[in-house]
Design a protein around this motif. Sequence first.
Motif, PDB file in Angstrom:
ATOM      1  N   VAL A 145       0.633  -1.089   0.013  1.00 25.79           N
ATOM      2  CA  VAL A 145       0.016   0.063  -0.045  1.00 25.79           C
ATOM      3  C   VAL A 145       0.870   1.289   0.113  1.00 25.79           C
ATOM      4  CG1 VAL A 145      -1.625   1.261   1.423  1.00 25.79           C
ATOM      5  CG2 VAL A 145      -1.943  -0.984   1.182  1.00 25.79           C
ATOM      6  N   ALA A 146       1.876   1.190   0.818  1.00 26.07           N
ATOM      7  CA  ALA A 146       2.923   2.424   0.867  1.00 26.07           C
ATOM      8  C   ALA A 146       3.308   2.754  -0.559  1.00 26.07           C
ATOM      9  CB  ALA A 146       3.911   2.280   1.760  1.00 26.07           C
ATOM     10  N   SER A 147       3.840   1.722  -1.220  1.00 30.23           N
ATOM     11  CA  SER A 147       4.384   1.950  -2.446  1.00 30.23           C
ATOM     12  C   SER A 147       3.691   2.721  -3.664  1.00 30.23           C
ATOM     13  CB  SER A 147       4.887   0.393  -3.050  1.00 30.23           C
ATOM     14  OG  SER A 147       3.755  -0.163  -3.552  1.00 30.23           O
ATOM     15  N   PHE A 148       2.317   2.573  -3.332  1.00 26.25           N
ATOM     16  CA  PHE A 148       1.399   3.488  -4.022  1.00 26.25           C
ATOM     17  C   PHE A 148       0.735   4.432  -3.670  1.00 26.25           C
ATOM     18  CE2 PHE A 148       1.198  -1.203  -5.587  1.00 26.25           C
ATOM     19  CZ  PHE A 148       1.520  -0.950  -7.096  1.00 26.25           C
ATOM     20  N   SER A 149       1.310   4.755  -2.379  1.00 30.70           N
ATOM     21  CA  SER A 149       0.765   6.163  -1.730  1.00 30.70           C
ATOM     22  C   SER A 149       1.706   7.241  -1.512  1.00 30.70           C
ATOM     23  CB  SER A 149       0.365   5.704  -0.171  1.00 30.70           C
ATOM     24  OG  SER A 149      -0.634   4.570  -0.141  1.00 30.70           O
ATOM     25  N   ASN A 179       6.359   6.732  -6.611  1.00 33.55           N
ATOM     26  CA  ASN A 179       7.502   6.007  -5.995  1.00 33.55           C
ATOM     27  C   ASN A 179       8.137   5.239  -6.983  1.00 33.55           C
ATOM     28  OD1 ASN A 179       7.176   7.083  -3.227  1.00 33.55           O
ATOM     29  ND2 ASN A 179       5.356   5.491  -2.933  1.00 33.55           N
ATOM     30  N   TYR A 180       7.327   4.632  -8.112  1.00 31.55           N
ATOM     31  CA  TYR A 180       7.893   3.839  -9.124  1.00 31.55           C
ATOM     32  C   TYR A 180       8.285   4.490 -10.359  1.00 31.55           C
ATOM     33  CZ  TYR A 180       5.340  -0.064  -6.846  1.00 31.55           C
ATOM     34  OH  TYR A 180       5.019  -1.000  -6.007  1.00 31.55           O
ATOM     35  N   GLN A 181       7.743   5.841 -10.238  1.00 31.18           N
ATOM     36  CA  GLN A 181       8.471   6.832 -11.061  1.00 31.18           C
ATOM     37  C   GLN A 181       9.525   7.150 -10.846  1.00 31.18           C
ATOM     38  OE1 GLN A 181       6.949   7.702 -14.210  1.00 31.18           O
ATOM     39  NE2 GLN A 181       9.131   8.620 -14.625  1.00 31.18           N
ATOM     40  N   ARG A 189      19.837   1.159   0.762  1.00 31.41           N
ATOM     41  CA  ARG A 189      20.094   2.539   0.157  1.00 31.41           C
ATOM     42  C   ARG A 189      18.918   3.414   0.176  1.00 31.41           C
ATOM     43  NH1 ARG A 189      24.153   0.548   1.492  1.00 31.41           N
ATOM     44  NH2 ARG A 189      26.235   0.399   0.286  1.00 31.41           N
ATOM     45  N   PHE A 190      17.864   3.094  -0.376  1.00 27.94           N
ATOM     46  CA  PHE A 190      16.819   3.888  -0.221  1.00 27.94           C
ATOM     47  C   PHE A 190      15.809   4.209   1.077  1.00 27.94           C
ATOM     48  CE2 PHE A 190      16.042   2.324  -4.907  1.00 27.94           C
ATOM     49  CZ  PHE A 190      16.999   3.281  -5.355  1.00 27.94           C
ATOM     50  N   ILE A 191      16.097   3.414   1.735  1.00 26.75           N
ATOM     51  CA  ILE A 191      15.266   3.330   3.134  1.00 26.75           C
ATOM     52  C   ILE A 191      16.172   4.350   4.067  1.00 26.75           C
ATOM     53  CG2 ILE A 191      16.467   1.529   4.524  1.00 26.75           C
ATOM     54  CD1 ILE A 191      13.864   0.613   5.498  1.00 26.75           C
ATOM     55  N   PRO A 216      10.267   5.217  -2.086  1.00 25.87           N
ATOM     56  CA  PRO A 216      11.050   4.153  -3.053  1.00 25.87           C
ATOM     57  C   PRO A 216      11.645   2.946  -2.500  1.00 25.87           C
ATOM     58  CG  PRO A 216      11.769   6.698  -3.166  1.00 25.87           C
ATOM     59  CD  PRO A 216      10.919   6.516  -1.971  1.00 25.87           C
ATOM     60  N   ALA A 217      11.710   2.986  -1.171  1.00 29.52           N
ATOM     61  CA  ALA A 217      12.256   1.608  -0.699  1.00 29.52           C
ATOM     62  C   ALA A 217      11.084   0.717  -0.776  1.00 29.52           C
ATOM     63  CB  ALA A 217      12.625   1.946   0.642  1.00 29.52           C
TER      64      ALA A 217
END
Length: 621
Positions: A382-386, A395-397, A584-586, A592-593
């Motif tokens: 859910v967080a990856s799409f929020s 986030n995917y962009q 690295r992202f987190i 992004p993570a």
Amino acid sequence: MARDLDGGADDSDSDDSEKATEAASSPSRKRGRIVRDTIERWGLVGLAVATIGLLLGIFYYPVATVFIDSVLVDGRWTGRVFVSILQDPFYFGEPGRLLAGEPVGAVIESVLSPDRRLGVIGFTAYQAALSTVASVALGLPAAYLLARYEFPGRRTLRSLTILPFVLPSIMVGVGFVATFGRNGTLNAVLGALGLGEVKLLFTLEAVVIAHAFYNAPLVARVTTAAWESVDASAVETARSLGASPFRAFRDVVAPQLYPSVLMGAALTFVFTFSTFPIVLALGGFQLATVEVFVYRLIRDLEYAEAAALALIELGISLGLLYAYLQYEARHTVQSRGIRPLPRRPLRPPSLSVRELLPRMGLAVYALVALAVFVAPIASMIVASFSGPEGLTLANYQFLIDRQTTGASFQVQPWDAVRNSLLFGVASLAVALPMGVVVAVLTTRDYRGRKLVDAVAMAPLAVSGIVVGLGLLRGLVFGVEVGGSHFAVGGGLAIVAAHAVAGYPFVVRTVAPGLESIDHTLVESARALGAPRARALLDIELPLVWPAVIAGAAFTFAISIGEFSATIVLASGTNQFTMPIAIERFIGRRLGPATAMGVVLLVVTSASFLLIDRLGGDEVGF
């Protein structure tokens, strides 16, 4: 007639030609047959020798390098690094002062005071003990549910208890951040209920819960197996003699469960004592365990101290594992010929308190299990799409933009995916034959077989950070032989580390199948003249093929998610994998993570399912 004669003359010429060809080719055929027979006769021996040599090169030599680094300082053999660690309260807490020669009374007074110091090793043991208690507390109700109740999906739920073994730990860490972080799912639910905010991140509680996520299914799995092995006739005898249900459980069932519960607890303690990615993601350096501190020392180029600390940790882990194995050997339960306890329906047959009470307890447990086991993964997705403004693909962009516009020193998402897949395939190509050969060697009857099994399974007891440090110091930095310098690249070292981590799982899935094969089949083939290698290829391996595929799936999944050794070997190179990219992202932004975590989840699941399909319908996990 003439046609016949002519034809007969042609046939005669043809036969002569075939005989001449056969005579001319017979030496080559004979040589080919000799080569084939030689390979079949000695192929297994050759593979065994090659496997042992490979194991020495990619595991024992690196581990020996770590040991040498700890006792060879500035060209001199010394034990002062070990002594300094043992006497340093920073590592060993107040007992370290005792080893340094301080008065016993003063040390005891400090231990009893509220300001006592645990030290890095004491804190590591403390968090491992708490994690063990939490894992057992969460695992036992699951074992009770799976062993004593029948309901649709029970077998599937039991199979799912294997999943934590293949889920990348850093991905789970991201899921816990998405769940228990300041803007996570938990605080969103509490806010909707009008309750205050909870701060769990970078606390010991978050680390303990994450460890329970991984190890409670292990406790549940081994305890369920023991519960299902309890003989119903023994319980019925106790009940016929007047024992109450509680007394029958206490005196008959519980004593048969204790060894398995202790086994799950001991393994959990060992696993969490050498924890690394979870603590790094959820605790940081303020909650540093031994592994995290070893990693910090490596980053600071303090190799001697890192090696000594890693070996002390290894010694403690091996000591605990040896104590557990001794206990297990004395408490092995024979379960052949037993009649299992009948399972009850999950739906209560009546509304009596006796029927409703345990089911209400299981309902409460189901809510807790959903929060601990399901919420982190669901929250990560859910967080990856929020985003701040709701649902988004930003986030995917970000990952796409980083790939196209990122600097060369930054982690590139596609490169991380590609490296993970390449390392996975390469390590599988190494680990699978290694594992099969070791499985064959450990299932034959000969003197010293137990020793070979223990030596081959040693990688299970050695942490990835020790293997990574050894490969870095031994193979990546290179070795001088006869005036020449030999070294391997970081990519090859990562493949070696992943193969070392994965091949024991091939052994543990294939060996039971080989042991259960009807040996009369193999003996019949050998009596008909088949060499050992031919009997293995034509009879044994086809019979255990599903286990080989299962081992391959585990190996590939472990390689995709491996973090501890990879972060040591990938530092300073461009050999980043998906777990390293997440780490690295987190450290910068959660979005992004989580997107990278979803990519890792998709790749891991797709790879696991693909290998599963290649193995056919008989493969099951």
